[in-house]
Write a protein that holds these residues in place. Structure first.
Motif, PDB file in Angstrom:
ATOM      1  N   ARG A  74     -15.305   0.624  42.890  1.00 17.76           N
ATOM      2  CA  ARG A  74     -14.825  -0.341  43.884  1.00 17.76           C
ATOM      3  C   ARG A  74     -15.560  -0.564  45.204  1.00 17.76           C
ATOM      4  O   ARG A  74     -15.523  -1.658  45.705  1.00 17.76           O
ATOM      5  CB  ARG A  74     -13.382   0.433  44.346  1.00 17.76           C
ATOM      6  N   GLU A  75     -16.211   0.556  45.501  1.00 14.86           N
ATOM      7  CA  GLU A  75     -16.994   0.321  46.872  1.00 14.86           C
ATOM      8  C   GLU A  75     -18.258  -0.143  46.801  1.00 14.86           C
ATOM      9  O   GLU A  75     -19.169  -0.749  47.601  1.00 14.86           O
ATOM     10  CB  GLU A  75     -17.178   1.837  47.358  1.00 14.86           C
ATOM     11  N   HIS A  76     -18.904  -0.326  45.413  1.00 15.01           N
ATOM     12  CA  HIS A  76     -20.001  -0.978  45.219  1.00 15.01           C
ATOM     13  C   HIS A  76     -19.942  -2.166  44.217  1.00 15.01           C
ATOM     14  O   HIS A  76     -20.681  -2.178  43.087  1.00 15.01           O
ATOM     15  CB  HIS A  76     -20.942   0.106  44.530  1.00 15.01           C
ATOM     16  N   ASP A  77     -18.914  -2.988  44.305  1.00 13.78           N
ATOM     17  CA  ASP A  77     -18.880  -4.035  43.417  1.00 13.78           C
ATOM     18  C   ASP A  77     -19.439  -5.214  43.867  1.00 13.78           C
ATOM     19  O   ASP A  77     -18.947  -6.017  44.909  1.00 13.78           O
ATOM     20  CB  ASP A  77     -17.184  -4.339  43.455  1.00 13.78           C
ATOM     21  N   PHE A  78     -20.747  -5.185  43.483  1.00  9.27           N
ATOM     22  CA  PHE A  78     -21.705  -6.179  44.042  1.00  9.27           C
ATOM     23  C   PHE A  78     -22.077  -6.971  42.713  1.00  9.27           C
ATOM     24  O   PHE A  78     -22.181  -6.525  41.737  1.00  9.27           O
ATOM     25  CB  PHE A  78     -23.089  -5.545  44.532  1.00  9.27           C
ATOM     26  N   PRO A  79     -22.700  -8.396  43.324  1.00 10.22           N
ATOM     27  CA  PRO A  79     -23.323  -9.117  42.095  1.00 10.22           C
ATOM     28  C   PRO A  79     -24.275  -8.208  41.463  1.00 10.22           C
ATOM     29  O   PRO A  79     -25.220  -7.686  41.937  1.00 10.22           O
ATOM     30  CB  PRO A  79     -23.620 -10.243  42.842  1.00 10.22           C
ATOM     31  N   ASP A  80     -24.570  -8.757  40.200  1.00 13.82           N
ATOM     32  CA  ASP A  80     -25.800  -8.262  39.384  1.00 13.82           C
ATOM     33  C   ASP A  80     -26.846  -8.303  40.166  1.00 13.82           C
ATOM     34  O   ASP A  80     -27.843  -7.556  40.090  1.00 13.82           O
ATOM     35  CB  ASP A  80     -25.810  -8.854  37.810  1.00 13.82           C
ATOM     36  N   ARG A  81     -27.320  -9.434  40.799  1.00 14.32           N
ATOM     37  CA  ARG A  81     -28.615  -9.650  41.608  1.00 14.32           C
ATOM     38  C   ARG A  81     -28.948  -8.654  42.508  1.00 14.32           C
ATOM     39  O   ARG A  81     -29.909  -8.138  42.642  1.00 14.32           O
ATOM     40  CB  ARG A  81     -28.466 -10.929  42.202  1.00 14.32           C
ATOM     41  N   VAL A  82     -27.890  -7.523  42.956  1.00 18.92           N
ATOM     42  CA  VAL A  82     -27.987  -6.590  43.904  1.00 18.92           C
ATOM     43  C   VAL A  82     -28.783  -5.360  42.955  1.00 18.92           C
ATOM     44  O   VAL A  82     -29.566  -4.670  43.656  1.00 18.92           O
ATOM     45  CB  VAL A  82     -26.854  -6.126  44.541  1.00 18.92           C
TER      46      VAL A  82
ATOM     47  N   CYS B  99     -29.802   1.666  49.599  1.00 19.18           N
ATOM     48  CA  CYS B  99     -28.944   0.708  50.625  1.00 19.18           C
ATOM     49  C   CYS B  99     -28.451   2.085  51.632  1.00 19.18           C
ATOM     50  O   CYS B  99     -28.270   1.583  52.872  1.00 19.18           O
ATOM     51  CB  CYS B  99     -27.814   0.518  50.062  1.00 19.18           C
ATOM     52  N   HIS B 100     -28.343   3.291  51.469  1.00 21.96           N
ATOM     53  CA  HIS B 100     -27.632   4.468  52.278  1.00 21.96           C
ATOM     54  C   HIS B 100     -29.224   5.236  52.845  1.00 21.96           C
ATOM     55  O   HIS B 100     -29.513   6.133  52.262  1.00 21.96           O
ATOM     56  CB  HIS B 100     -26.873   5.250  51.728  1.00 21.96           C
ATOM     57  N   THR B 101     -29.838   4.797  53.906  1.00 22.36           N
ATOM     58  CA  THR B 101     -30.977   5.237  54.242  1.00 22.36           C
ATOM     59  C   THR B 101     -31.084   6.606  54.644  1.00 22.36           C
ATOM     60  O   THR B 101     -31.866   7.449  54.580  1.00 22.36           O
ATOM     61  CB  THR B 101     -31.977   4.300  55.144  1.00 22.36           C
ATOM     62  N   GLY B 102     -29.698   7.216  55.093  1.00 25.66           N
ATOM     63  CA  GLY B 102     -29.742   8.540  55.593  1.00 25.66           C
ATOM     64  C   GLY B 102     -28.829   9.338  54.400  1.00 25.66           C
ATOM     65  O   GLY B 102     -28.615  10.407  54.684  1.00 25.66           O
ATOM     66  N   ALA B 103     -28.978   8.759  53.132  1.00 26.05           N
ATOM     67  CA  ALA B 103     -28.118   9.698  52.011  1.00 26.05           C
ATOM     68  C   ALA B 103     -28.696  11.031  51.858  1.00 26.05           C
ATOM     69  O   ALA B 103     -28.028  11.974  51.743  1.00 26.05           O
ATOM     70  CB  ALA B 103     -28.308   8.681  50.791  1.00 26.05           C
TER      71      ALA B 103
ATOM     72  N   PRO C 115     -35.626  -5.123  42.941  1.00 23.04           N
ATOM     73  CA  PRO C 115     -36.552  -4.207  42.906  1.00 23.04           C
ATOM     74  C   PRO C 115     -36.443  -2.843  43.781  1.00 23.04           C
ATOM     75  O   PRO C 115     -37.149  -1.788  43.544  1.00 23.04           O
ATOM     76  CB  PRO C 115     -38.076  -4.924  42.931  1.00 23.04           C
ATOM     77  N   LYS C 116     -36.006  -2.968  45.045  1.00 18.08           N
ATOM     78  CA  LYS C 116     -35.635  -2.024  45.797  1.00 18.08           C
ATOM     79  C   LYS C 116     -34.532  -1.109  45.072  1.00 18.08           C
ATOM     80  O   LYS C 116     -34.576   0.065  45.876  1.00 18.08           O
ATOM     81  CB  LYS C 116     -35.448  -2.305  46.970  1.00 18.08           C
ATOM     82  N   VAL C 117     -33.715  -1.564  44.422  1.00 16.28           N
ATOM     83  CA  VAL C 117     -32.500  -0.821  44.070  1.00 16.28           C
ATOM     84  C   VAL C 117     -32.534  -0.266  42.684  1.00 16.28           C
ATOM     85  O   VAL C 117     -32.584   0.831  42.358  1.00 16.28           O
ATOM     86  CB  VAL C 117     -31.187  -1.606  44.135  1.00 16.28           C
ATOM     87  N   VAL C 118     -32.795  -1.203  41.930  1.00 16.46           N
ATOM     88  CA  VAL C 118     -32.852  -0.814  40.194  1.00 16.46           C
ATOM     89  C   VAL C 118     -31.875  -0.054  39.522  1.00 16.46           C
ATOM     90  O   VAL C 118     -31.444  -0.573  38.407  1.00 16.46           O
ATOM     91  CB  VAL C 118     -34.226  -0.267  40.075  1.00 16.46           C
TER      92      VAL C 118
END
Length: 141
Positions: A107-115, A130-134, A119-122
């Motif tokens: 639910r929190e990560h319901d993004f379009p497939d392009r996201v 996306c969460h640089t402090g994870a 190449p930075k996500v994969v």
């Protein structure tokens, strides 16, 4: 420590055990133990011959130490470090093996497939894209 909101983000206690951080961090971010119940961490650590398509070879002592660490800090360990809202979707006897399959995650990560194809996500398990402090426990919105 429970997940807390602060300045639009959420804090989840990160991995602070050097062995766990080193071994798990060789291939991916060492995921906060509070994202899964202890039974899930045990299942993952006891089947390292097929860890998401990879064989992980560890001395038995190290595997047991990492499992004990993860289980002791898991959502259901009674430490207050869990993620009540995130974990309420897990069946009481469920043994999820992927954080990314939790309905709360989806639910929190319901993004379009392009996201996800970026190449930075994969992959959905690449929290730091996306969460640089994870890696420090901060999962900013």
């Amino acid at each position: 420590m429970p997940a807390i909101s602060h300045a639009g983000g959420k804090y989840v206690a990160p991995v602070d055990d050097p062995l766990t951080k080193k071994v798990c961090g060789e291939c991916h971010m060492a995921f906060p133990p509070g994202f899964l119940p202890g039974r899930s961490w045990s299942a993952l650590m006891r089947d390292l011959s097929d860890h998401f398509g990879e064989e992980i070879i560890l001395p038995a002592e190290q595997a047991m130490r990492i499992e004990a660490y993860l289980v002791s800090r898991a959502d259901d360990a009674g430490t207050g470090r869990g993620l009540r809202e995130f974990m309420r979707w897990v069946a009481p006897d469920g043994v999820p093996r992927r954080i990314t399959e939790n309905p709360a995650f989806l639910r929190e990560h319901d993004f379009p497939d392009r996201v996800w194809r970026d190449p930075k996500v994969v992959t959905k398990s690449n929290c730091q894209a996306c969460h640089t402090g994870a890696d420090r426990g901060w999962f900013d919105d």
